[in-house]
Motif scaffolding. Structure first.
Motif, PDB file in Angstrom:
ATOM      1  N   PHE A  31     -10.168   2.503  -2.535  1.00 12.60           N
ATOM      2  CA  PHE A  31     -10.254   2.702  -4.304  1.00 12.60           C
ATOM      3  C   PHE A  31     -12.064   3.061  -5.381  1.00 12.60           C
ATOM      4  O   PHE A  31     -12.003   3.379  -6.456  1.00 12.60           O
ATOM      5  CB  PHE A  31     -10.542   1.069  -4.250  1.00 12.60           C
ATOM      6  N   HIS A  50       3.828   1.562  -0.923  1.00  6.29           N
ATOM      7  CA  HIS A  50       5.166   2.324  -1.991  1.00  6.29           C
ATOM      8  C   HIS A  50       3.908   2.771  -2.698  1.00  6.29           C
ATOM      9  O   HIS A  50       4.457   3.022  -3.500  1.00  6.29           O
ATOM     10  CB  HIS A  50       4.981   0.492  -2.531  1.00  6.29           C
ATOM     11  N   PHE A  51       2.575   2.485  -3.001  1.00  3.60           N
ATOM     12  CA  PHE A  51       1.386   2.635  -4.300  1.00  3.60           C
ATOM     13  C   PHE A  51       1.531   4.322  -4.062  1.00  3.60           C
ATOM     14  O   PHE A  51       1.656   4.741  -5.048  1.00  3.60           O
ATOM     15  CB  PHE A  51       0.450   2.290  -4.029  1.00  3.60           C
ATOM     16  N   SER A  52       1.090   4.801  -2.943  1.00  2.00           N
ATOM     17  CA  SER A  52       1.314   6.163  -3.193  1.00  2.00           C
ATOM     18  C   SER A  52       0.622   6.477  -1.570  1.00  2.00           C
ATOM     19  O   SER A  52       0.022   5.766  -0.697  1.00  2.00           O
ATOM     20  CB  SER A  52      -0.387   6.585  -3.235  1.00  2.00           C
ATOM     21  N   GLY A  53       1.781   7.217  -1.269  1.00  2.00           N
ATOM     22  CA  GLY A  53       1.142   8.480   0.666  1.00  2.00           C
ATOM     23  C   GLY A  53      -0.125   8.681   0.964  1.00  2.00           C
ATOM     24  O   GLY A  53      -0.713   8.755   1.694  1.00  2.00           O
ATOM     25  N   SER A  54      -0.569   9.633  -0.588  1.00  2.00           N
ATOM     26  CA  SER A  54      -1.757  10.616  -0.190  1.00  2.00           C
ATOM     27  C   SER A  54      -2.565   9.264  -0.161  1.00  2.00           C
ATOM     28  O   SER A  54      -4.042   9.188   0.811  1.00  2.00           O
ATOM     29  CB  SER A  54      -2.630  10.835  -0.767  1.00  2.00           C
ATOM     30  N   LEU A  55      -3.195   7.774  -0.755  1.00  2.00           N
ATOM     31  CA  LEU A  55      -3.901   6.827  -0.648  1.00  2.00           C
ATOM     32  C   LEU A  55      -3.717   6.223   0.308  1.00  2.00           C
ATOM     33  O   LEU A  55      -4.855   6.230   1.510  1.00  2.00           O
ATOM     34  CB  LEU A  55      -3.894   5.986  -1.928  1.00  2.00           C
ATOM     35  N   LEU A 110     -13.226   5.700  -5.275  1.00  2.00           N
ATOM     36  CA  LEU A 110     -13.700   6.768  -5.050  1.00  2.00           C
ATOM     37  C   LEU A 110     -12.436   7.081  -6.288  1.00  2.00           C
ATOM     38  O   LEU A 110     -13.008   7.786  -6.887  1.00  2.00           O
ATOM     39  CB  LEU A 110     -13.066   8.054  -3.404  1.00  2.00           C
ATOM     40  N   LEU A 111     -10.950   6.049  -6.447  1.00  2.00           N
ATOM     41  CA  LEU A 111     -10.520   6.851  -7.202  1.00  2.00           C
ATOM     42  C   LEU A 111     -11.293   6.522  -8.923  1.00  2.00           C
ATOM     43  O   LEU A 111     -10.362   6.893  -9.811  1.00  2.00           O
ATOM     44  CB  LEU A 111      -9.008   5.227  -7.032  1.00  2.00           C
ATOM     45  N   LYS A 112     -12.345   5.215  -9.169  1.00  2.00           N
ATOM     46  CA  LYS A 112     -13.462   5.514 -10.342  1.00  2.00           C
ATOM     47  C   LYS A 112     -13.491   6.785 -10.383  1.00  2.00           C
ATOM     48  O   LYS A 112     -13.948   6.876 -11.442  1.00  2.00           O
ATOM     49  CB  LYS A 112     -13.593   4.324  -9.708  1.00  2.00           C
ATOM     50  N   GLU A 114      -8.020   8.099   7.148  1.00  2.00           N
ATOM     51  CA  GLU A 114      -9.072   9.094   7.791  1.00  2.00           C
ATOM     52  C   GLU A 114      -9.731   8.740   7.490  1.00  2.00           C
ATOM     53  O   GLU A 114     -11.283   8.868   8.314  1.00  2.00           O
ATOM     54  CB  GLU A 114      -8.641  10.295   6.332  1.00  2.00           C
ATOM     55  N   MET A 157       1.091  -1.051  -0.061  1.00  2.00           N
ATOM     56  CA  MET A 157      -0.088   0.016  -0.638  1.00  2.00           C
ATOM     57  C   MET A 157       0.666   1.154  -0.048  1.00  2.00           C
ATOM     58  O   MET A 157       1.236   1.889  -0.592  1.00  2.00           O
ATOM     59  CB  MET A 157      -0.960  -0.207   1.212  1.00  2.00           C
ATOM     60  N   ARG A 209      -3.061   7.924   3.326  1.00  2.00           N
ATOM     61  CA  ARG A 209      -3.319   8.350   4.195  1.00  2.00           C
ATOM     62  C   ARG A 209      -5.356   9.371   4.002  1.00  2.00           C
ATOM     63  O   ARG A 209      -5.352   9.127   5.433  1.00  2.00           O
ATOM     64  CB  ARG A 209      -2.750   9.995   3.881  1.00  2.00           C
ATOM     65  N   LEU A 210      -5.233   8.663   2.869  1.00  2.00           N
ATOM     66  CA  LEU A 210      -6.979   8.914   2.775  1.00  2.00           C
ATOM     67  C   LEU A 210      -7.469   8.217   3.354  1.00  2.00           C
ATOM     68  O   LEU A 210      -8.884   7.893   4.104  1.00  2.00           O
ATOM     69  CB  LEU A 210      -6.990   8.775   1.074  1.00  2.00           C
ATOM     70  N   ARG A 250     -11.483  -0.357   0.983  1.00  2.00           N
ATOM     71  CA  ARG A 250     -12.922   0.092  -0.247  1.00  2.00           C
ATOM     72  C   ARG A 250     -13.827   1.194  -0.866  1.00  2.00           C
ATOM     73  O   ARG A 250     -13.543   1.631  -2.507  1.00  2.00           O
ATOM     74  CB  ARG A 250     -13.680  -1.557   0.056  1.00  2.00           C
TER      75      ARG A 250
END
Lengths: 197, 197
Positions: free
Chosen positions: B31, B3-8, B33-35, B14, B1, B10-11, B28
């Motif tokens: 992911f 490695h992929f994205s620090g901001s993700l 929201l990312l869509k 939260e 996780m 953090r989300l 879940r």
């Protein structure tokens, strides 16, 4: 509700768009957030950060902040490529630490009933990567659902003619299960795939 | 996780602070929201709006964007005051359209075990409102939990000496229930509170 606060009504509306969140849960989440104004701000900020920073890797289509992603740019076995439906499937495989190759995220599975055709997935990009000639084995790790199996079948037919080995994740009894409660089809596959000790 | 994205990451952190959302649900939701990047922005904006605009009414402590709130500033029966624990309880009563007086939101219930004492609730402000002399009846609509009942008892002892009538919501069988499945204590209260037809 409307009388109280238009902005709260709007927030409830946005929360309702989340999967598994209905009217009541959305209200509950909104009132919870109201109790912790610090959390509201942190959540809003982290959402904007994600929107700004997170993108898809241009090679494998996993989510990433840097392009190419850390797996595509890292020292991984370039001869094996694992095909998954969604970025979260890639995470599940990485957690297992069993696969050391690279990935390709299809961003979905074939589902004619829902209008998802090969053109809606990252299949053209996958075929382009395979043309490079480096990949010797494609491990298809789509889900074991109707859509996932159909996608696996479709990909197998596309990839085999290129002379590349196509493999699929093994079926079997999940670790820690009670045989009694495992469905018959899974037990059948486990027997067929039995290994010598 | 990570490695992929620090901001993700953090989300997800939260989202995990929300009630009923664990690690897996948070992932879940993230992911999902990312869509829908449009939804991310709308959610973030509505959160900031709520943080900026929503406040507590300085009279009744309900949530509102205008102070005093629409109930306190509207034409309601000033002789009856309904005391509730949380703003969402007020909403439930308003939906019933059965109460035409004003409200007072305690912002909690007494719970010595969790360190909630009378000083942590809006009880002083309630007593101040009652001193005005306009209120003739206080309807206590705290929840029928240990904390809610204790709060009702405490308030009754405070308010009765002022010569103000104190009432409580009726117990009984919920509309549409099968008697067979209603708990014995509720049936007992329903028998005790039976009305003539």
């Amino acid at each position: 509700m409307l009388h109280f606060s238009g902005s709260l009504t709007r927030l409830v509306g946005e929360l309702k768009k989340l999967p598994g969140v209905g009217e009541k849960s959305a209200l509950r989440l909104a009132f919870h957030l109201l109790k912790y104004p610090g959390n509201i701000e942190a959540l809003a900020e982290s959402l904007m950060q994600v929107k700004e920073k997170v993108r898809f890797c241009s090679l494998c289509f996993a989510i990433t902040e840097d392009d190419p992603c850390w797996i595509c740019s890292g020292e991984r076995d370039g001869a094996t490529l694992c095909v998954v439906e969604e970025p979260q499937d890639l995470l599940a495989l990485e957690r297992s630490r069993a696969f050391r190759g690279r990935y390709h995220v299809l961003q979905g599975a074939l589902s004619p009933l829902n209008g998802v055709t090969p053109r809606d997935l990252r299949i053209a990009e996958l075929m382009q990567r395979l043309e490079g000639g480096e990949v010797r084995e494609v491990l298809i790790a789509t889900n074991f659902t109707v859509e996932g199996e159909a996608t696996a079948l479709y990909l197998t037919r596309m990839i085999k003619p290129l002379g590349i080995k196509v493999t699929r994740l093994a079926h079997g009894i999940p670790i820690g299960s009670d045989l009694e409660y495992v469905d018959a089809a899974t037990v059948q596959r486990a027997v067929e795939g039995r290994s010598e000790l």
